[in-house]
Design a protein around this motif. Sequence first.
Motif, mmCIF file in Angstrom:
data_model
loop_
_atom_site.group_PDB
_atom_site.id
_atom_site.type_symbol
_atom_site.label_atom_id
_atom_site.label_comp_id
_atom_site.label_asym_id
_atom_site.label_seq_id
_atom_site.Cartn_x
_atom_site.Cartn_y
_atom_site.Cartn_z
ATOM 1 N N ALA A 113 0.839 -1.204 0.000
ATOM 2 C CA ALA A 113 0.000 0.000 0.000
ATOM 3 C C ALA A 113 0.871 1.250 0.000
ATOM 4 O O ALA A 113 0.603 2.216 -0.737
ATOM 5 C CB ALA A 113 -0.928 -0.017 1.215
ATOM 6 N N PHE A 129 -14.111 7.873 -8.574
ATOM 7 C CA PHE A 129 -14.998 7.221 -7.613
ATOM 8 C C PHE A 129 -16.342 7.930 -7.670
ATOM 9 O O PHE A 129 -16.402 9.125 -7.970
ATOM 10 C CB PHE A 129 -14.426 7.337 -6.201
ATOM 11 N N SER B 422 -8.571 2.757 -6.517
ATOM 12 C CA SER B 422 -8.402 2.921 -5.073
ATOM 13 C C SER B 422 -7.085 2.297 -4.609
ATOM 14 O O SER B 422 -6.317 2.914 -3.862
ATOM 15 C CB SER B 422 -9.580 2.277 -4.350
ATOM 16 N N LEU B 423 -6.794 1.083 -5.096
ATOM 17 C CA LEU B 423 -5.557 0.419 -4.674
ATOM 18 C C LEU B 423 -4.334 1.205 -5.129
ATOM 19 O O LEU B 423 -3.336 1.308 -4.416
ATOM 20 C CB LEU B 423 -5.509 -0.998 -5.246
ATOM 21 N N ALA B 424 -4.422 1.791 -6.332
ATOM 22 C CA ALA B 424 -3.278 2.523 -6.872
ATOM 23 C C ALA B 424 -2.987 3.777 -6.076
ATOM 24 O O ALA B 424 -1.917 4.359 -6.188
ATOM 25 C CB ALA B 424 -3.530 2.877 -8.337
ATOM 26 N N LEU B 425 -3.959 4.215 -5.263
ATOM 27 C CA LEU B 425 -3.709 5.396 -4.428
ATOM 28 C C LEU B 425 -3.158 5.011 -3.073
ATOM 29 O O LEU B 425 -3.023 5.858 -2.188
ATOM 30 C CB LEU B 425 -5.003 6.183 -4.244
ATOM 31 N N GLY B 426 -2.878 3.726 -2.885
ATOM 32 C CA GLY B 426 -2.289 3.318 -1.623
ATOM 33 C C GLY B 426 -3.296 2.814 -0.613
ATOM 34 O O GLY B 426 -2.978 2.683 0.565
ATOM 35 N N ALA B 427 -4.523 2.534 -1.068
ATOM 36 C CA ALA B 427 -5.507 1.963 -0.146
ATOM 37 C C ALA B 427 -5.262 0.462 -0.038
ATOM 38 O O ALA B 427 -4.870 -0.177 -1.010
ATOM 39 C CB ALA B 427 -6.922 2.216 -0.657
ATOM 40 N N THR B 428 -5.482 -0.086 1.147
ATOM 41 C CA THR B 428 -5.394 -1.538 1.275
ATOM 42 C C THR B 428 -6.705 -2.125 0.768
ATOM 43 O O THR B 428 -7.651 -1.408 0.478
ATOM 44 C CB THR B 428 -5.208 -1.952 2.742
ATOM 45 N N GLU B 431 -9.519 -1.167 3.099
ATOM 46 C CA GLU B 431 -9.925 0.240 2.951
ATOM 47 C C GLU B 431 -10.756 0.422 1.690
ATOM 48 O O GLU B 431 -11.771 1.127 1.691
ATOM 49 C CB GLU B 431 -8.687 1.135 2.907
ATOM 50 N N THR B 432 -10.331 -0.230 0.613
ATOM 51 C CA THR B 432 -11.096 -0.165 -0.632
ATOM 52 C C THR B 432 -12.496 -0.726 -0.426
ATOM 53 O O THR B 432 -13.484 -0.168 -0.889
ATOM 54 C CB THR B 432 -10.372 -0.965 -1.725
#
Lengths: 283, 548
Positions: A113, A129, B422-428, B431-432
């Motif tokens: 992450a 989103f 979402s994952l590419a922004l650093g979300a686990t 969190e996603t």
Amino acid sequence: MATERKDPGNDRAASDGPAAGGVDGAPASPERETPCLEVRDLSLSYGGVPALSHVSLTIPRRRVTAFIGPSGCGKSTLLRCLNRLNDLIDGVRVSGSVTLNGMDIYRRGVDVADLRRRVGMVFQQPNPFPKSVYENVAYGLRLQRGIARSEMDDRVEWSLKSAALWDEVRDRLNETALELSGGQQQRLMIARAIAVRPDVLLLDEPASALDPISTLRIEELIHQLGAEYTIAIVTHNMQQAARVSDYTAFLYMGELVEFGNTDGMFLNPAKQQTEDYITGRYG
Amino acid sequence: MPAPDTRRTSWWTSGAPWVWLNAGAVGLSVAAVLGLVGLIAARGLAHFWPAEVLEIVHDDGTGRASVIGELAGIEFADPELLPDPGSGTPVERRLIKTGNRRVNAPDFRWLDRAAIVSERRPADLVVFERMEWGNAYGRLRGIFEHEDRVVHGSDAQAWTALQQRLARVAALREEIADLQASTIDSINYELEELRLERRRRALDGAGFDLDWRERSLNEEYTRVEARLMDLVRALERDAVEVEIMDGRRVRIELRDVLRAWRPNAMSRVEQITHYMASLWDFLSEEPREANTEGGVFPAIFGTVMMVLIMSVLVTPFGVIAAVYLHEYARQGALVRLIRIAVNNLAGVPGIVYGVFGLGFFVYLVGGTLDDLFYPEARPAPTFGTPGLVWASLTLALLTVPVVIVSTEEGLARIPRAIREGSLALGATKAETLFRIILPVASPSILTGVILAVARAAGEVAPLMLVGVVKLAPALPVDGNPPFIHLERKFMHLGFHIYDVGFQSPNVEAARPLVYATALLLIGIIVVLNLTAIMLRNRLEGRYRFIEG
């Protein structure tokens, strides 16, 4: 040589000094730049079908590097190796190494992450989103706890300004991002990616779904961002690669055929295969 | 040179027959649904209208007799089936509801059309709605206080006096009910708690110092009981004398009379007021007379409460299972097998769930809970007996496949690009899930809940085993702590229909109530569904994706 580049990026290339674009007539080579991402002997297969084999290249810091090649050559796969987005697909096997500022990102125990926060990505299709414009940009920031409300506002504004979108959306920050036009959405995606201040920005054919005017704006933006970020861009449009990038890698059938200074490569390709591709004989 | 192909498109090959077939099928379905609802509504709602009371003089062969009552039905009987076939033409017969149960022998009578001499609608006929034994029909002949006649005759003055006295009786009845509900029930509840506390202390070996509390409760009980007796005596003061159809005069205690009205003398406004009042009583009162009279409020309450608890239980279960199956589990043969099993679970008959719920939830889980936490009540069970919570759990189990399937469909519809964004922004992954996937899938989750509610509200068979009863002594919610008593048995509209329609001693009298209850059950399901659908539409508006 530089006269071939008919875009506003010339200003930057000129001001940035000799290393970037070869304005002084001496083509720079990626090896002489400060490395940011180093790919060493990277091979990847999907369920036993090889997609990349033994790719090695160095992506220099604060330069724009383009990956070109025919469809299915592995250029997107290579890009997605750089933030480990391929991990999500079942049956992927990776060998070799990718180091980001000296750290092997495929080592065990790497915080994926956090890696993805440092290596931002913009996709082919805008994928906002289903939230407001503001919340789209703030999404990555909210994942990092402890950012105050006022700082959040500043960061969102800064990101939108950096993505050249602020003037168009400043009055509709709380409206849904899904109502923006395609070009605006893609710039919003760039704002969203740079809001978390990544070191590297990966762009996967960012303008392929856009009209010519939006494409032009995105290309201008890539040029401006290239001064501050290490950018890797996948494109199937060779004019675009020539316009925006400092370095270009040509991939064919999962292998790296040629990698070097963009101007040098487009004017004087070292390999016959490269010349055939950029002159449109296949691809 | 060959001639160009020619093909005349006939009506049969044009596709039009299929359109007609489809339209016909849809039209038939809509007509069937509307017809059913219309029939139920007409039969159910007509019950509350103040029907005319007829005075029919008929000749039954032995002499003339008069019959007073409401027309309940007309039938053309097949002459072949009658003892005397006669001319061979169908015989028109009328069913008259004569009421006065306990005084007249059958309270419904068939009269041959041919035997009817005259038919009148006198304005002075009175209908008394009694607490017990159904309606009484007759003419008012006087009002008594205890044994003394205070009002003679049936004139307007007597009618006004009757209504005043009925109002007084109603007020007294209300006061008694309040006293019961607020004071006596809670004293009894506390006494029971005290008895259990004593057992508990005895089991723990601790001392007894609860006598003073029991004494004070008992004293209060005596005081309240005295007050109650006063009220009951006041209630018993009035009575009326009624002349019924065969000329006999009978005495009806006003204590037993809920309402009296003269349907043939009513204006349209009075009829509508009466209709509304009857309808409201049906919705808000408790049932009387083995459920064939009075209202269905406890059944409405039980149905809604059970469905709500079921929804609260089934939603997290179904969503968690679907998220695991779709987001986390490795897709393979095992997951496919589980998915098939889940889909098949939806096809298991309800009664099988009932048996499972009784064996597993009631006896095993409930029995264990009793042993662990309620030893003082032993051998009487607390949770180890059918009750609201077990019924809700059993239905949650029955409907969980619906929620799983529909949630999984919702998860599958979310574009991969959104997750990757979402994952590419650093979300686990988690969190996603919580920030993007579940909110976006929420309309699908609600669709699942809507289907689950529709299925659960109409299900009766399993409930008979795990908590529904014919008549529940108390609502699952009352003023005694802890206020919500999930272990209690409850009433349910679906079971009420079965009970009233097929288990009651007086099927003819109960039939309109079956229609009314069915209409109510349909109405409640529609309301519950509409609520969920409105919620879903709001969420859908928020998370709609632009096409492409």
